[in-house]
Scaffold this motif. Sequence first.
Motif, short mmCIF file in Angstrom:
data_model
loop_
_atom_site.label_atom_id
_atom_site.label_comp_id
_atom_site.label_asym_id
_atom_site.label_seq_id
_atom_site.Cartn_x
_atom_site.Cartn_y
_atom_site.Cartn_z
N GLN A 194 16.96 86.90 -26.49
CA GLN A 194 16.14 87.96 -27.06
C GLN A 194 16.67 88.38 -28.44
O GLN A 194 15.90 88.69 -29.34
CB GLN A 194 16.11 89.16 -26.12
CG GLN A 194 15.32 88.90 -24.84
CD GLN A 194 15.25 90.12 -23.94
OE1 GLN A 194 15.53 91.24 -24.38
NE2 GLN A 194 14.88 89.93 -22.69
N ARG A 195 18.01 88.38 -28.59
CA ARG A 195 18.58 88.75 -29.88
C ARG A 195 18.23 87.72 -30.95
O ARG A 195 17.89 88.07 -32.09
CB ARG A 195 20.10 88.88 -29.77
CG ARG A 195 20.76 89.44 -31.04
CD ARG A 195 22.26 89.46 -30.96
NE ARG A 195 22.82 88.11 -30.96
CZ ARG A 195 23.34 87.51 -29.89
NH1 ARG A 195 23.36 88.13 -28.73
NH2 ARG A 195 23.82 86.29 -29.97
N ILE A 196 18.29 86.43 -30.57
CA ILE A 196 17.92 85.38 -31.52
C ILE A 196 16.45 85.51 -31.92
O ILE A 196 16.09 85.39 -33.09
CB ILE A 196 18.19 83.99 -30.90
CG1 ILE A 196 19.71 83.76 -30.77
CG2 ILE A 196 17.57 82.88 -31.75
CD1 ILE A 196 20.07 82.51 -29.99
N ALA A 197 15.59 85.81 -30.94
CA ALA A 197 14.17 85.97 -31.23
C ALA A 197 13.94 87.19 -32.13
O ALA A 197 13.14 87.14 -33.07
CB ALA A 197 13.39 86.11 -29.93
N GLN A 198 14.65 88.27 -31.85
CA GLN A 198 14.50 89.48 -32.67
C GLN A 198 14.97 89.22 -34.09
O GLN A 198 14.32 89.65 -35.06
CB GLN A 198 15.31 90.61 -32.04
CG GLN A 198 15.16 91.94 -32.75
CD GLN A 198 15.93 93.05 -32.04
OE1 GLN A 198 16.27 92.95 -30.87
NE2 GLN A 198 16.20 94.12 -32.76
N LEU A 243 8.15 80.31 -34.14
CA LEU A 243 8.47 79.65 -32.87
C LEU A 243 9.74 80.25 -32.26
O LEU A 243 9.81 80.47 -31.04
CB LEU A 243 8.66 78.14 -33.11
CG LEU A 243 7.36 77.38 -33.44
CD1 LEU A 243 7.69 75.93 -33.79
CD2 LEU A 243 6.39 77.44 -32.28
N LEU A 244 10.75 80.50 -33.08
CA LEU A 244 11.97 81.13 -32.57
C LEU A 244 11.68 82.54 -32.05
O LEU A 244 12.21 82.95 -31.01
CB LEU A 244 13.03 81.19 -33.67
CG LEU A 244 13.78 79.90 -33.99
CD1 LEU A 244 14.69 80.10 -35.19
CD2 LEU A 244 14.59 79.43 -32.79
N GLY A 245 10.86 83.27 -32.79
CA GLY A 245 10.53 84.63 -32.37
C GLY A 245 9.75 84.67 -31.07
O GLY A 245 9.90 85.60 -30.28
#
Length: 248
Positions: A194-198, A243-245
């Motif tokens: 979730q941190r990477i997506a944020q 895509l990462l988000g």
Amino acid sequence: MRPFRLLLLAQLAACAPDYTAVRDWASQARDAMLPIEAPRAPRPPVAPVPAAPVTQDGRAGAVLALQEGAAAWLGMLAFLADDGWPRQRENPLTDLVAKVQPYDPEGAAGLHELGEVMAYAARRDTRAPWLSTAVERGDPSFQKIIGALQRQSAAMAAEGPSPSRGDPPRGVPPARRTLAQEVAAMRQADADRQRIAQDARAAALARVGEGHAFLAAHTDELSRSDTARLLRVQEMELRRLVLLGAAG
């Protein structure tokens, strides 16, 4: 006389600026602004994609209103770049301003100003030749919205619960301790994802603001091949960040 007129029209069409790269960048930037579950614009758009009504209240509603307003503007830029003809002659972002005003007056002002530019474009019956003027006039207000989104998104994230990282208490049997550690590891992995997506969503937001500022700084070069190459690179990076988000 008629064949000559047709030939003249064909020559004028061949000399018209090619804003395809601007259109594609603006469409991808619109996708990057919105939550993953929001409807995406068709490519190329057959009409400017309007802002969706925001029914949520509180800070979450303010963030969504800012996203919808920015996305509506980017959708109109894509439409203009495709030589579309906007028809909404009244400010289309008025309803979103009230959602933002209590939390970010500067962002609310940016929404109102940008909506006025959109309405003015429709009243003047503008099309692709007005694209550079739209970008130049809209950039200060658009940057206000980007700044407000960055502030309010960060505030909303800070209000969220922090993930639990506690170890199992002492005296727990080994089997239960192992299970508890596995559950904790799964929760940590989910929190990391979730941190990477944020972080990816924040990076995409910054990229959209930088891309719009780039257009505003190069309004006389929007149809040049080197500008198109740079925009295509930005478009690909935005697609990667989207895509990462979505993974979070």
